[in-house]
Motif scaffolding. Structure first.
Motif, PDB file in Angstrom:
ATOM      1  N   SER A  47       0.825  -1.211   0.000  1.00 55.78           N
ATOM      2  CA  SER A  47       0.000   0.000   0.000  1.00 55.78           C
ATOM      3  C   SER A  47       0.858   1.258   0.000  1.00 55.78           C
ATOM      4  O   SER A  47       1.791   1.384   0.788  1.00 55.78           O
ATOM      5  N   GLY A  48       0.512   2.176  -0.887  1.00 60.02           N
ATOM      6  CA  GLY A  48       1.201   3.455  -0.942  1.00 60.02           C
ATOM      7  C   GLY A  48       0.782   4.383   0.177  1.00 60.02           C
ATOM      8  O   GLY A  48       1.488   5.333   0.509  1.00 60.02           O
ATOM      9  N   SER A  49      -0.355   4.106   0.811  1.00 64.63           N
ATOM     10  CA  SER A  49      -0.830   4.993   1.871  1.00 64.63           C
ATOM     11  C   SER A  49      -0.293   4.625   3.247  1.00 64.63           C
ATOM     12  O   SER A  49      -0.035   5.508   4.062  1.00 64.63           O
ATOM     13  N   ASN A  50      -0.112   3.317   3.530  1.00 64.49           N
ATOM     14  CA  ASN A  50       0.331   2.948   4.871  1.00 64.49           C
ATOM     15  C   ASN A  50       1.434   1.890   4.919  1.00 64.49           C
ATOM     16  O   ASN A  50       1.833   1.469   5.996  1.00 64.49           O
ATOM     17  N   GLY A  51       1.924   1.417   3.768  1.00 67.00           N
ATOM     18  CA  GLY A  51       3.025   0.468   3.727  1.00 67.00           C
ATOM     19  C   GLY A  51       2.663  -0.965   4.081  1.00 67.00           C
ATOM     20  O   GLY A  51       3.545  -1.809   4.194  1.00 67.00           O
ATOM     21  N   VAL A  52       1.384  -1.255   4.229  1.00 64.94           N
ATOM     22  CA  VAL A  52       0.940  -2.607   4.557  1.00 64.94           C
ATOM     23  C   VAL A  52       0.905  -3.453   3.286  1.00 64.94           C
ATOM     24  O   VAL A  52       0.521  -2.975   2.218  1.00 64.94           O
ATOM     25  N   THR A  53       1.294  -4.722   3.409  1.00 67.33           N
ATOM     26  CA  THR A  53       1.252  -5.633   2.271  1.00 67.33           C
ATOM     27  C   THR A  53      -0.195  -5.917   1.891  1.00 67.33           C
ATOM     28  O   THR A  53      -0.990  -6.350   2.727  1.00 67.33           O
ATOM     29  N   ILE A  54      -0.529  -5.656   0.626  1.00 66.17           N
ATOM     30  CA  ILE A  54      -1.874  -5.883   0.112  1.00 66.17           C
ATOM     31  C   ILE A  54      -1.987  -7.311  -0.405  1.00 66.17           C
ATOM     32  O   ILE A  54      -2.987  -7.995  -0.184  1.00 66.17           O
ATOM     33  N   SER A  55      -0.961  -7.764  -1.124  1.00 65.22           N
ATOM     34  CA  SER A  55      -0.965  -9.131  -1.649  1.00 65.22           C
ATOM     35  C   SER A  55       0.470  -9.621  -1.788  1.00 65.22           C
ATOM     36  O   SER A  55       1.402  -8.834  -1.881  1.00 65.22           O
ATOM     37  N   ASN A  56       0.601 -10.946  -1.802  1.00 67.47           N
ATOM     38  CA  ASN A  56       1.892 -11.603  -1.966  1.00 67.47           C
ATOM     39  C   ASN A  56       1.592 -12.889  -2.730  1.00 67.47           C
ATOM     40  O   ASN A  56       1.269 -13.908  -2.132  1.00 67.47           O
ATOM     41  N   GLU A  57       1.648 -12.807  -4.057  1.00 66.56           N
ATOM     42  CA  GLU A  57       1.211 -13.917  -4.899  1.00 66.56           C
ATOM     43  C   GLU A  57       2.387 -14.592  -5.590  1.00 66.56           C
ATOM     44  O   GLU A  57       3.206 -13.938  -6.221  1.00 66.56           O
ATOM     45  N   MET A  58       2.425 -15.920  -5.476  1.00 66.03           N
ATOM     46  CA  MET A  58       3.443 -16.718  -6.145  1.00 66.03           C
ATOM     47  C   MET A  58       3.129 -16.774  -7.637  1.00 66.03           C
ATOM     48  O   MET A  58       1.963 -16.891  -8.020  1.00 66.03           O
ATOM     49  N   PHE A  59       4.161 -16.678  -8.474  1.00 65.97           N
ATOM     50  CA  PHE A  59       3.967 -16.877  -9.904  1.00 65.97           C
ATOM     51  C   PHE A  59       3.710 -18.365 -10.130  1.00 65.97           C
ATOM     52  O   PHE A  59       4.137 -19.210  -9.336  1.00 65.97           O
ATOM     53  N   GLN A  60       3.031 -18.673 -11.232  1.00 59.97           N
ATOM     54  CA  GLN A  60       2.706 -20.063 -11.537  1.00 59.97           C
ATOM     55  C   GLN A  60       2.970 -20.355 -13.003  1.00 59.97           C
ATOM     56  O   GLN A  60       3.133 -19.454 -13.812  1.00 59.97           O
ATOM     57  N   GLY A  61       3.009 -21.631 -13.323  1.00 55.97           N
ATOM     58  CA  GLY A  61       3.075 -22.075 -14.706  1.00 55.97           C
ATOM     59  C   GLY A  61       4.422 -21.859 -15.362  1.00 55.97           C
ATOM     60  O   GLY A  61       5.471 -21.785 -14.712  1.00 55.97           O
ATOM     61  N   CYS A  62       4.360 -21.728 -16.678  1.00 53.20           N
ATOM     62  CA  CYS A  62       5.566 -21.608 -17.506  1.00 53.20           C
ATOM     63  C   CYS A  62       6.442 -20.421 -17.128  1.00 53.20           C
ATOM     64  O   CYS A  62       7.663 -20.488 -17.269  1.00 53.20           O
ATOM     65  N   TYR A  63       5.828 -19.352 -16.666  1.00 54.99           N
ATOM     66  CA  TYR A  63       6.605 -18.154 -16.348  1.00 54.99           C
ATOM     67  C   TYR A  63       7.711 -18.456 -15.338  1.00 54.99           C
ATOM     68  O   TYR A  63       8.769 -17.845 -15.370  1.00 54.99           O
ATOM     69  N   LEU A  64       7.481 -19.441 -14.478  1.00 56.43           N
ATOM     70  CA  LEU A  64       8.479 -19.804 -13.461  1.00 56.43           C
ATOM     71  C   LEU A  64       9.767 -20.346 -14.062  1.00 56.43           C
ATOM     72  O   LEU A  64      10.799 -20.380 -13.394  1.00 56.43           O
ATOM     73  N   THR A  65       9.741 -20.771 -15.319  1.00 54.55           N
ATOM     74  CA  THR A  65      10.957 -21.265 -15.965  1.00 54.55           C
ATOM     75  C   THR A  65      11.736 -20.149 -16.657  1.00 54.55           C
ATOM     76  O   THR A  65      12.808 -20.389 -17.206  1.00 54.55           O
ATOM     77  N   SER A  66      11.204 -18.943 -16.631  1.00 53.24           N
ATOM     78  CA  SER A  66      11.911 -17.791 -17.205  1.00 53.24           C
ATOM     79  C   SER A  66      13.198 -17.557 -16.425  1.00 53.24           C
ATOM     80  O   SER A  66      13.286 -17.893 -15.238  1.00 53.24           O
ATOM     81  N   THR A  67      14.197 -16.984 -17.090  1.00 49.40           N
ATOM     82  CA  THR A  67      15.467 -16.713 -16.414  1.00 49.40           C
ATOM     83  C   THR A  67      15.932 -15.286 -16.671  1.00 49.40           C
ATOM     84  O   THR A  67      15.689 -14.713 -17.730  1.00 49.40           O
ATOM     85  N   ASP A 133      -2.551   1.688  -8.514  1.00 44.03           N
ATOM     86  CA  ASP A 133      -3.520   1.681  -7.423  1.00 44.03           C
ATOM     87  C   ASP A 133      -4.230   0.330  -7.396  1.00 44.03           C
ATOM     88  O   ASP A 133      -5.211   0.119  -8.093  1.00 44.03           O
ATOM     89  N   VAL A 134      -3.725  -0.580  -6.571  1.00 42.70           N
ATOM     90  CA  VAL A 134      -4.271  -1.930  -6.486  1.00 42.70           C
ATOM     91  C   VAL A 134      -5.508  -1.980  -5.595  1.00 42.70           C
ATOM     92  O   VAL A 134      -6.465  -2.681  -5.886  1.00 42.70           O
ATOM     93  N   ASN A 135      -5.488  -1.241  -4.494  1.00 39.23           N
ATOM     94  CA  ASN A 135      -6.559  -1.335  -3.504  1.00 39.23           C
ATOM     95  C   ASN A 135      -7.660  -0.288  -3.662  1.00 39.23           C
ATOM     96  O   ASN A 135      -8.551  -0.186  -2.828  1.00 39.23           O
ATOM     97  N   GLY A 136      -7.606   0.532  -4.715  1.00 38.60           N
ATOM     98  CA  GLY A 136      -8.682   1.462  -5.011  1.00 38.60           C
ATOM     99  C   GLY A 136      -8.790   2.672  -4.108  1.00 38.60           C
ATOM    100  O   GLY A 136      -9.843   3.304  -4.041  1.00 38.60           O
ATOM    101  N   ASP A 137      -7.684   3.052  -3.439  1.00 34.89           N
ATOM    102  CA  ASP A 137      -7.735   4.221  -2.561  1.00 34.89           C
ATOM    103  C   ASP A 137      -7.209   5.491  -3.234  1.00 34.89           C
ATOM    104  O   ASP A 137      -6.973   6.497  -2.575  1.00 34.89           O
ATOM    105  N   ASN A 138      -7.029   5.442  -4.542  1.00 39.50           N
ATOM    106  CA  ASN A 138      -6.512   6.561  -5.345  1.00 39.50           C
ATOM    107  C   ASN A 138      -5.079   6.959  -5.008  1.00 39.50           C
ATOM    108  O   ASN A 138      -4.657   8.067  -5.305  1.00 39.50           O
ATOM    109  N   ILE A 139      -4.341   6.044  -4.379  1.00 34.73           N
ATOM    110  CA  ILE A 139      -2.929   6.246  -4.088  1.00 34.73           C
ATOM    111  C   ILE A 139      -2.178   5.073  -4.712  1.00 34.73           C
ATOM    112  O   ILE A 139      -2.529   3.912  -4.482  1.00 34.73           O
ATOM    113  N   ASP A 140      -1.152   5.386  -5.515  1.00 36.46           N
ATOM    114  CA  ASP A 140      -0.394   4.322  -6.160  1.00 36.46           C
ATOM    115  C   ASP A 140       0.292   3.430  -5.136  1.00 36.46           C
ATOM    116  O   ASP A 140       0.885   3.911  -4.169  1.00 36.46           O
TER     117      ASP A 140
END
Length: 150
Positions: A47-67, A133-140
């Motif tokens: 979050s750009g407003s308070n520094g709290v983690t909004i999400s932490n998502e693991m990549f999946q599939g073929c992209y994981l073989t990218s280098t 702006d992931v969480n819709g609070d108008n702050i990047d």
């Protein structure tokens, strides 16, 4: 995930691998080295407003073989993989970019673009990919791309 392709095309870095002495026990301590092959691991939104983690998502599939191969000659070779229409993993192409890395100041420049480093360890580096702006609070919010060394 695909937004990091833009960062990949715009970035570069140089790495130093060294050991230092720990005054307490005189054992060598391995320092961070960017040189080597890294793979995408996850994307973190902070979050750009308070520094709290909004999400932490693991990549999946073929992209994981990218280098992301940071070479000692200051070139970054990126090989990205995606699933094609038949479901097979295929390379979307290999891109080579110049990079520089100032180890003491944690400054990474890829293809003349500064890349903000959030954290770095021997086996993981967290880089700012972009802001949106992931969480819709108008702050990047800060979108962090995590690479792990293989």
């Amino acid at each position: 995930m695909k937004k990091f392709l833009l960062l990949s095309i715009l970035s570069t870095g140089l790495v130093f691998n060294s050991c230092s002495k720990n005054d307490d026990d005189d054992e060598p301590v391995n320092e961070f080295s960017l040189v080597g092959i890294w793979q995408p691991s996850r994307e973190i939104a902070v979050s750009g407003s308070n520094g709290v983690t909004i999400s932490n998502e693991m990549f999946q599939g073929c992209y994981l073989t990218s280098t992301y191969d940071f070479k000692s000659n200051n070139s970054l070779v990126i090989n990205l993989f995606e699933s094609n229409t038949s479901g097979s993993c295929v390379s979307t192409g290999i891109v080579t970019l110049p990079y520089s890395y100032d180890h003491p100041n944690k400054k990474l420049v890829i293809d003349n673009e500064n890349v903000e480093i959030i954290s770095r360890t021997k086996n993981e580096i967290q880089l700012v990919d972009h802001y949106e702006d992931v969480n819709g609070d108008n702050i990047d919010d800060k979108i962090i791309f995590v690479l792990v060394k293989i």
